[in-house]
Scaffold this motif. Structure first.
Motif, PDB file in Angstrom:
ATOM      1  N   ASP A  77       0.839  -1.201   0.000  1.00  0.00           N
ATOM      2  CA  ASP A  77       0.000   0.000   0.000  1.00  0.00           C
ATOM      3  C   ASP A  77       0.873   1.250   0.000  1.00  0.00           C
ATOM      4  OD1 ASP A  77      -2.331  -1.588   0.269  1.00  0.00           O
ATOM      5  OD2 ASP A  77      -2.125  -1.580   2.459  1.00  0.00           O
ATOM      6  N   TRP A  78       1.830   1.249   0.911  1.00  0.00           N
ATOM      7  CA  TRP A  78       2.732   2.393   1.075  1.00  0.00           C
ATOM      8  C   TRP A  78       3.491   2.679  -0.222  1.00  0.00           C
ATOM      9  CZ3 TRP A  78       3.689   5.713   5.164  1.00  0.00           C
ATOM     10  CH2 TRP A  78       4.846   6.499   5.060  1.00  0.00           C
ATOM     11  N   GLU A  79       4.063   1.641  -0.796  1.00  0.00           N
ATOM     12  CA  GLU A  79       4.884   1.830  -1.984  1.00  0.00           C
ATOM     13  C   GLU A  79       4.046   2.316  -3.169  1.00  0.00           C
ATOM     14  OE1 GLU A  79       6.933  -1.876  -2.414  1.00  0.00           O
ATOM     15  OE2 GLU A  79       8.426  -1.355  -0.879  1.00  0.00           O
ATOM     16  N   ARG A  80       2.827   1.815  -3.287  1.00  0.00           N
ATOM     17  CA  ARG A  80       1.963   2.255  -4.386  1.00  0.00           C
ATOM     18  C   ARG A  80       1.613   3.730  -4.235  1.00  0.00           C
ATOM     19  NH1 ARG A  80      -3.882   1.979  -4.929  1.00  0.00           N
ATOM     20  NH2 ARG A  80      -4.495   2.085  -7.128  1.00  0.00           N
ATOM     21  N   LEU A  81       1.244   4.160  -3.029  1.00  0.00           N
ATOM     22  CA  LEU A  81       0.897   5.565  -2.831  1.00  0.00           C
ATOM     23  C   LEU A  81       2.086   6.480  -3.072  1.00  0.00           C
ATOM     24  CD1 LEU A  81      -1.740   4.363  -1.513  1.00  0.00           C
ATOM     25  CD2 LEU A  81      -1.688   6.399  -0.057  1.00  0.00           C
ATOM     26  N   MET A  82       3.249   6.095  -2.590  1.00  0.00           N
ATOM     27  CA  MET A  82       4.421   6.943  -2.800  1.00  0.00           C
ATOM     28  C   MET A  82       4.816   6.990  -4.274  1.00  0.00           C
ATOM     29  SD  MET A  82       4.816   8.169   0.107  1.00  0.00           S
ATOM     30  CE  MET A  82       3.880   7.721   1.581  1.00  0.00           C
ATOM     31  N   ALA A  83       4.653   5.866  -4.973  1.00  0.00           N
ATOM     32  CA  ALA A  83       5.008   5.823  -6.393  1.00  0.00           C
ATOM     33  C   ALA A  83       4.122   6.748  -7.214  1.00  0.00           C
ATOM     34  CB  ALA A  83       4.913   4.389  -6.918  1.00  0.00           C
ATOM     35  N   VAL A  84       2.821   6.726  -6.940  1.00  0.00           N
ATOM     36  CA  VAL A  84       1.887   7.547  -7.718  1.00  0.00           C
ATOM     37  C   VAL A  84       1.839   8.983  -7.201  1.00  0.00           C
ATOM     38  CG1 VAL A  84      -0.532   7.855  -8.387  1.00  0.00           C
ATOM     39  CG2 VAL A  84       0.483   5.556  -8.360  1.00  0.00           C
ATOM     40  N   ASN A  85       1.675   9.141  -5.898  1.00  0.00           N
ATOM     41  CA  ASN A  85       1.374  10.464  -5.335  1.00  0.00           C
ATOM     42  C   ASN A  85       2.586  11.362  -5.176  1.00  0.00           C
ATOM     43  OD1 ASN A  85      -1.079   9.199  -5.123  1.00  0.00           O
ATOM     44  ND2 ASN A  85      -1.332   9.509  -2.926  1.00  0.00           N
ATOM     45  N   VAL A  86       3.772  10.762  -4.985  1.00  0.00           N
ATOM     46  CA  VAL A  86       4.973  11.573  -4.768  1.00  0.00           C
ATOM     47  C   VAL A  86       5.955  11.430  -5.928  1.00  0.00           C
ATOM     48  CG1 VAL A  86       6.851  12.137  -3.196  1.00  0.00           C
ATOM     49  CG2 VAL A  86       4.680  11.316  -2.272  1.00  0.00           C
ATOM     50  N   TRP A  87       6.314  10.199  -6.279  1.00  0.00           N
ATOM     51  CA  TRP A  87       7.254  10.036  -7.379  1.00  0.00           C
ATOM     52  C   TRP A  87       6.639  10.472  -8.698  1.00  0.00           C
ATOM     53  CZ3 TRP A  87      11.974  10.363  -8.415  1.00  0.00           C
ATOM     54  CH2 TRP A  87      12.475   9.955  -9.659  1.00  0.00           C
ATOM     55  N   GLY A  88       5.364  10.249  -8.902  1.00  0.00           N
ATOM     56  CA  GLY A  88       4.724  10.655 -10.154  1.00  0.00           C
ATOM     57  C   GLY A  88       4.921  12.131 -10.460  1.00  0.00           C
ATOM     58  N   PRO A  89       4.538  13.044  -9.555  1.00  0.00           N
ATOM     59  CA  PRO A  89       4.786  14.459  -9.812  1.00  0.00           C
ATOM     60  C   PRO A  89       6.268  14.786  -9.961  1.00  0.00           C
ATOM     61  CG  PRO A  89       3.185  14.209  -8.056  1.00  0.00           C
ATOM     62  CD  PRO A  89       3.713  12.841  -8.347  1.00  0.00           C
ATOM     63  N   THR A  90       7.102  14.113  -9.184  1.00  0.00           N
ATOM     64  CA  THR A  90       8.542  14.355  -9.275  1.00  0.00           C
ATOM     65  C   THR A  90       9.059  13.989 -10.662  1.00  0.00           C
ATOM     66  OG1 THR A  90       8.755  13.824  -6.920  1.00  0.00           O
ATOM     67  CG2 THR A  90      10.772  13.826  -8.229  1.00  0.00           C
ATOM     68  N   ALA A  91       8.681  12.804 -11.146  1.00  0.00           N
ATOM     69  CA  ALA A  91       9.156  12.342 -12.445  1.00  0.00           C
ATOM     70  C   ALA A  91       8.648  13.228 -13.572  1.00  0.00           C
ATOM     71  CB  ALA A  91       8.723  10.894 -12.663  1.00  0.00           C
ATOM     72  N   LEU A  92       7.381  13.642 -13.497  1.00  0.00           N
ATOM     73  CA  LEU A  92       6.835  14.484 -14.558  1.00  0.00           C
ATOM     74  C   LEU A  92       7.506  15.850 -14.561  1.00  0.00           C
ATOM     75  CD1 LEU A  92       4.904  14.790 -16.872  1.00  0.00           C
ATOM     76  CD2 LEU A  92       3.088  15.361 -15.249  1.00  0.00           C
ATOM     77  N   CYS A  93       7.744  16.408 -13.389  1.00  0.00           N
ATOM     78  CA  CYS A  93       8.444  17.695 -13.325  1.00  0.00           C
ATOM     79  C   CYS A  93       9.872  17.570 -13.845  1.00  0.00           C
ATOM     80  CB  CYS A  93       8.444  18.231 -11.896  1.00  0.00           C
ATOM     81  SG  CYS A  93       6.854  18.908 -11.366  1.00  0.00           S
ATOM     82  N   ARG A  94      10.522  16.470 -13.533  1.00  0.00           N
ATOM     83  CA  ARG A  94      11.886  16.259 -14.026  1.00  0.00           C
ATOM     84  C   ARG A  94      11.910  16.218 -15.550  1.00  0.00           C
ATOM     85  NH1 ARG A  94      15.088  10.817 -12.447  1.00  0.00           N
ATOM     86  NH2 ARG A  94      13.456   9.953 -13.794  1.00  0.00           N
ATOM     87  N   ALA A  95      10.947  15.504 -16.141  1.00  0.00           N
ATOM     88  CA  ALA A  95      10.884  15.431 -17.600  1.00  0.00           C
ATOM     89  C   ALA A  95      10.521  16.783 -18.208  1.00  0.00           C
ATOM     90  CB  ALA A  95       9.878  14.366 -18.018  1.00  0.00           C
TER      91      ALA A  95
END
Length: 249
Positions: free
Chosen positions: A100-118
């Motif tokens: 649960d934890w890893e899925r939320l962090m992947a979508v909710n935190v890493w997702g915006p981070t990755a999109l901003c990086r790109a």
């Protein structure tokens, strides 16, 4: 190529994403509704003049990179990124699983981070500046389901950090923190009785006596994406009817 200003909205197949996309037309000329559910995103885009739908899984780096490359190829620019996609898990700590934890962090935190990086690669090349608006939650102040709230607090930290990093590029980075919005996302993981109690608690703690609507949130995003907000960065705009002043429900 200059096709007019372009905004991307992740989670574009949902009600909130569609409301944001609709509001951004006028601020920009083109809106891209991005979602894993491409058919639903296309249905939403068909109702918004100037909008298209493209596939995107924000938790997958390859998907993010291909998405930004596609947007740049189509339009030659990228002006506004709205990080709206999110998942939730309504579980207290004892019931929380690592998955649960890893899925939320992947979508909710890493997702915006990755999109901003790109997206930063586009902004460095264009020199035109831009806007990032991250959708967080009032719960970053109050607490609540541990994984979800931790992820949304992380979005606030991401917002403040990227505001500093992106300032030399002429890119502002802000967050919108809604209180409860009555959408299928809010109902997710709750029984009818749990959801009714959840609604009652939130209504009681909101000084203005109603829930936020998708349009309320979209108006805040539209402002932060607009030329008038060009000297505002690193801020969290609460769209809560005063509920940000109240204790946790």
């Amino acid at each position: 190529m200059n096709a007019g200003r372009v905004a991307v909205v992740t989670g574009g197949a949902g009600g909130l994403g569609a409301a944001i996309g609709t509001r951004l037309i006028g601020v920009v000329e083109h809106v891209v509704l991005a979602d894993r559910n491409l058919d639903a995103a296309r249905d939403r885009a068909a109702q918004i003049p100037g909008a298209v739908a493209l596939p995107l899984d924000v938790a997958d780096d390859t998907s993010v990179e291909e998405f930004v490359a596609d947007v740049e190829k189509r339009y030659g620019r990228l002006d506004v990124v709205v990080n709206n996609a999110a998942v939730t898990a309504v579980r207290e700590l004892d019931a929380l699983q690592r998955a649960d934890w890893e899925r939320l962090m992947a979508v909710n935190v890493w997702g915006p981070t990755a999109l901003c990086r790109a997206a930063a690669g586009v902004w460095r090349g264009s020199g035109t500046g831009g806007r990032v608006v991250n959708i967080t939650s009032r719960t970053w102040l109050s607490g609540g389901p541990v994984a979800y709230v931790t992820s949304k607090a992380g979005v606030v930290g991401l917002t403040r950090s990227l505001a500093l990093e992106f300032a030399p590029l002429g890119v502002t980075v802000n967050a919108v923190a809604p209180s409860m919005v009555a959408t299928p996302f809010t109902r997710s993981g709750r029984t009818e009785a749990e959801y009714a109690a959840f609604e009652a608690r939130h209504l009681a703690m909101t000084p203005m006596g109603r829930f936020a609507t998708p349009q309320d949130i979209a108006e805040a995003v539209g402002f932060l994406a607009s030329p008038g907000a060009g000297f505002i960065t690193g801020e969290v705009l609460h769209v809560c009817g005063g509920a940000q002043l109240a204790p946790s429900p």
